[in-house]
Design a protein around this motif. Sequence first.
Motif, PDB file in Angstrom:
ATOM      1  N   ARG A 171      48.953  25.436  21.060  1.00 40.80           N
ATOM      2  CA  ARG A 171      48.810  24.155  21.740  1.00 40.80           C
ATOM      3  C   ARG A 171      47.643  24.182  22.729  1.00 40.80           C
ATOM      4  N   LEU A 172      47.544  25.278  23.464  1.00 43.15           N
ATOM      5  CA  LEU A 172      46.461  25.418  24.428  1.00 43.15           C
ATOM      6  C   LEU A 172      45.107  25.467  23.727  1.00 43.15           C
ATOM      7  N   ALA A 173      45.065  26.140  22.581  1.00 41.17           N
ATOM      8  CA  ALA A 173      43.822  26.213  21.808  1.00 41.17           C
ATOM      9  C   ALA A 173      43.401  24.837  21.299  1.00 41.17           C
ATOM     10  N   ARG A 174      44.355  23.998  20.959  1.00 43.19           N
ATOM     11  CA  ARG A 174      44.007  22.658  20.479  1.00 43.19           C
ATOM     12  C   ARG A 174      43.454  21.794  21.613  1.00 43.19           C
ATOM     13  N   VAL A 175      43.950  21.998  22.817  1.00 40.78           N
ATOM     14  CA  VAL A 175      43.336  21.318  23.967  1.00 40.78           C
ATOM     15  C   VAL A 175      41.883  21.764  24.093  1.00 40.78           C
ATOM     16  N   GLN A 176      41.634  23.060  23.934  1.00 38.12           N
ATOM     17  CA  GLN A 176      40.265  23.561  23.955  1.00 38.12           C
ATOM     18  C   GLN A 176      39.430  22.914  22.859  1.00 38.12           C
ATOM     19  N   GLY A 177      40.035  22.721  21.685  1.00 41.98           N
ATOM     20  CA  GLY A 177      39.320  22.089  20.577  1.00 41.98           C
ATOM     21  C   GLY A 177      38.810  20.705  20.932  1.00 41.98           C
ATOM     22  N   TYR A 178      39.606  19.929  21.686  1.00 39.27           N
ATOM     23  CA  TYR A 178      39.157  18.597  22.083  1.00 39.27           C
ATOM     24  C   TYR A 178      38.032  18.662  23.110  1.00 39.27           C
ATOM     25  N   LEU A 179      38.044  19.681  23.955  1.00 43.66           N
ATOM     26  CA  LEU A 179      36.913  19.863  24.869  1.00 43.66           C
ATOM     27  C   LEU A 179      35.653  20.227  24.083  1.00 43.66           C
ATOM     28  N   ILE A 180      35.821  21.021  23.029  1.00 42.87           N
ATOM     29  CA  ILE A 180      34.679  21.382  22.192  1.00 42.87           C
ATOM     30  C   ILE A 180      34.069  20.135  21.552  1.00 42.87           C
ATOM     31  N   LEU A 181      34.900  19.157  21.199  1.00 50.97           N
ATOM     32  CA  LEU A 181      34.371  17.909  20.643  1.00 50.97           C
ATOM     33  C   LEU A 181      33.389  17.253  21.608  1.00 50.97           C
ATOM     34  N   HIS A 182      33.688  17.303  22.897  1.00 45.71           N
ATOM     35  CA  HIS A 182      32.808  16.704  23.901  1.00 45.71           C
ATOM     36  C   HIS A 182      31.564  17.550  24.143  1.00 45.71           C
ATOM     37  N   PHE A 183      31.737  18.869  24.104  1.00 47.58           N
ATOM     38  CA  PHE A 183      30.629  19.774  24.419  1.00 47.58           C
ATOM     39  C   PHE A 183      30.292  20.588  23.170  1.00 47.58           C
ATOM     40  N   TYR A 184      29.936  19.838  22.139  1.00 52.74           N
ATOM     41  CA  TYR A 184      29.747  20.402  20.812  1.00 52.74           C
ATOM     42  C   TYR A 184      28.387  21.097  20.701  1.00 52.74           C
ATOM     43  N   VAL A 185      28.408  22.312  20.222  1.00 51.60           N
ATOM     44  CA  VAL A 185      27.187  23.090  20.065  1.00 51.60           C
ATOM     45  C   VAL A 185      26.618  22.954  18.660  1.00 51.60           C
ATOM     46  N   GLY A 186      27.482  22.758  17.680  1.00 47.28           N
ATOM     47  CA  GLY A 186      27.021  22.642  16.299  1.00 47.28           C
ATOM     48  C   GLY A 186      26.468  23.949  15.777  1.00 47.28           C
ATOM     49  N   ARG A 187      25.312  23.891  15.151  1.00 51.68           N
ATOM     50  CA  ARG A 187      24.728  25.098  14.570  1.00 51.68           C
ATOM     51  C   ARG A 187      23.982  25.947  15.594  1.00 51.68           C
ATOM     52  N   VAL A 230      36.004  31.564  19.653  1.00 50.43           N
ATOM     53  CA  VAL A 230      37.198  30.756  19.867  1.00 50.43           C
ATOM     54  C   VAL A 230      38.154  30.908  18.689  1.00 50.43           C
ATOM     55  N   SER A 231      39.390  30.469  18.876  1.00 52.99           N
ATOM     56  CA  SER A 231      40.419  30.666  17.868  1.00 52.99           C
ATOM     57  C   SER A 231      40.325  29.644  16.736  1.00 52.99           C
ATOM     58  N   VAL A 232      40.948  29.968  15.616  1.00 53.34           N
ATOM     59  CA  VAL A 232      40.962  29.045  14.480  1.00 53.34           C
ATOM     60  C   VAL A 232      41.730  27.779  14.826  1.00 53.34           C
ATOM     61  N   ASP A 233      42.690  27.878  15.741  1.00 57.60           N
ATOM     62  CA  ASP A 233      43.459  26.698  16.143  1.00 57.60           C
ATOM     63  C   ASP A 233      42.581  25.708  16.901  1.00 57.60           C
ATOM     64  N   ALA A 234      41.656  26.208  17.710  1.00 59.67           N
ATOM     65  CA  ALA A 234      40.717  25.318  18.400  1.00 59.67           C
ATOM     66  C   ALA A 234      39.751  24.697  17.411  1.00 59.67           C
ATOM     67  N   LEU A 235      39.288  25.491  16.458  1.00 63.72           N
ATOM     68  CA  LEU A 235      38.313  25.000  15.484  1.00 63.72           C
ATOM     69  C   LEU A 235      38.915  23.981  14.525  1.00 63.72           C
ATOM     70  N   ALA A 236      40.247  23.960  14.406  1.00 61.55           N
ATOM     71  CA  ALA A 236      40.894  23.000  13.510  1.00 61.55           C
ATOM     72  C   ALA A 236      40.638  21.567  13.951  1.00 61.55           C
ATOM     73  N   VAL A 237      40.313  21.369  15.229  1.00 61.55           N
ATOM     74  CA  VAL A 237      40.048  20.039  15.756  1.00 61.55           C
ATOM     75  C   VAL A 237      38.598  19.626  15.510  1.00 61.55           C
ATOM     76  N   VAL A 238      37.732  20.593  15.272  1.00 64.10           N
ATOM     77  CA  VAL A 238      36.286  20.374  15.252  1.00 64.10           C
ATOM     78  C   VAL A 238      35.789  20.122  13.837  1.00 64.10           C
ATOM     79  N   PRO A 239      34.973  19.106  13.604  1.00 64.34           N
ATOM     80  CA  PRO A 239      34.426  18.858  12.268  1.00 64.34           C
ATOM     81  C   PRO A 239      33.457  19.961  11.862  1.00 64.34           C
TER      82      PRO A 239
END
Length: 272
Positions: A171-187, A230-239
Amino acid sequence: MPPGVYPDEEVSMLAGDFPWLGEEPFPVATDRRPPRPIINDLEYVRRILISWLIGRPVSEMAKRVGCGERSVRNVIEKVVYVDEYDLESGWSYWIKLGLIGAFDVTTASTVTGWQPDPDVVEVTVICQVCHRAVGIISMSNTLLGEQRGLQVESDVLFREILAADRLERRRLARVQGYLILHFYVGRDNIKSNMRKAKHRSHSLSQDLKLIPRNQPFKWVSRRIHYTESVSVDALAVVPEERDPDWALVAPIIDGCPISFYDARRRWKKLIS
């Protein structure tokens, strides 16, 4: 419906009362001169985060902030792309920065197999970049008391998160995933210093007599992609391989998402 559980639309309305990143009580530095060290100055870190929200490339972000590109990358790495084994420290920093807050409620759509536990309360996490509900975490009921429907004070959030088992860490990792959406690094790569890890490995090999004690050690640093930290759970939120859809990250004001251009104007005013 169990007590303390609210429909999604009601939680969305209540989220409008939360503060915004960059505004009181989470102000942003307006002085362009970088402090030393930057990571310990919350207001300047917020300045870097908001510059990132305005848009890439990193060179332009650094010009807006007043620091170097390396400082921008270092802050984004240390704040957002937290190692999966250090998420609790990341959570504490997100709270202090004002990236996230929480309600002492859960949303009805997420409740399955309700099992009341008098010692544990599930709270809904609110992103203070966009004012969306972005997840659920469990907290001890010791300090929360009877606060149904109220914002959880930041000092309570800072101390009371429960992240001991696999479910809570996911659950905590998924919160991180949504922060990654805002501060997306991409490639883009984030520089990660591997010196300590390699030094520990070298010392261990010497202790086990796998290599001679007199063999010198060479410091090595390398650049890694953000997905390695980062964990796979965080990345599950990220395109994958594309920037996040604006519809997922647009700030919500008065119940409606605003346009990218309105958001940029709003953020630019905060750091000017």
